[in-house]
Structures are given as C-alpha cells and as structure tokens.
Motif scaffolding. Structure first.
Motif: not given
Length: 140
Positions: A71-91
């Motif tokens: 959200v820091m890098f978009i114009d929130s008045a005209t754009q929005e963010v969606r997470g489309i992939e996440i991976s995690a390694n629990h160590l």
C-alpha cells in the motif's frame, strides 16, 4: 512523494481496525522507503494444540505486513492490493513472547510486488521465512 514514516504507521493501524490483524494483536512498529515491520504477541491466542506458535498465525502476520507494505507504493484512491501467492518456511518454534515481521521489497513492478518477509524473535533468531506476491489492481 515524500516518505513519511509516522503517516504510514498511522494508515496501517487504521486499516487494521476490526480485522484479523486486530484480533491477532498485530501492531505496525517501523517503516522505511523499502520495508515495513510489525510485531505480534505469541500467546494462547496464536498457539496450535501443542502450545507453539501456529504456522497459520505466522503466515497471517507475513501476509498482513507484506500487503500493508504494498500500500506504501500505490495510489490508494485509484488502486488496491491483493495477495495472490504466499509461501512460508517455518524454521524455529516459539512458545511465548513476541515475533517481528519485516517485509522487504524484492520486486516493485506496476502490477506485481514481490516481498520477502522475515519473522524473527526478540533475539533476532529467524522463526519463519516467507515470500509474498501481491497484485496491484485498479479500484472499481
């Protein structure tokens, strides 16, 4: 656009009201031009049955901080963010205390943001290493 740490943290906290982030007690604590950091308490609210930090809670923390960072890098008045992939390694496991998630930008394109999120404990030990891909969409 001029970077404003306090404003970014204020916006992140406001976005968290009445959401999973508030339920998990995620708090945004630091921001820079290419990173965002949040913390989450480790207590029975985020434990799995063996009394350890649930991997799903770690992933929720990672996706929350990585999505908020986009959200820091978009114009929130005209754009929005969606997470489309996440991976995690629990160590490493964690029973109590606090974990810290720092999202650092790997790729900042017009429509795709790729983040590396490191979740650490109070001593800086790596608990989980995550990678999140966000898509930037036009607001309808």
């Amino acid at each position: 656009m001029m970077f404003n740490r306090e404003k970014i943290l204020e916006v992140c906290e406001k976005m968290s009201q009445n959401t999973l982030m508030q339920t998990l007690e995620i708090e945004y604590i630091d921001a820079g031009e290419d990173f965002l950091t949040a913390k989450m308490p480790v207590n029975p609210r985020v434990h799995q049955p063996m009394g350890l930090l649930h991997g799903g809670a770690s992933v929720a923390l990672a996706e929350s901080v990585g999505s908020a960072a986009s959200v820091m890098f978009i114009d929130s008045a005209t754009q929005e963010v969606r997470g489309i992939e996440i991976s995690a390694n629990h160590l490493k496991s964690k029973k109590e205390g606090t974990v810290f998630a720092t999202a650092k930008i790997i790729h900042k394109g017009r429509s795709i943001h790729l983040w590396e999120i490191k979740i650490t404990d109070e001593e800086g030990s790596l608990i989980s290493l995550c990678k999140l891909t966000n898509m930037v969409l036009s607001r309808k």
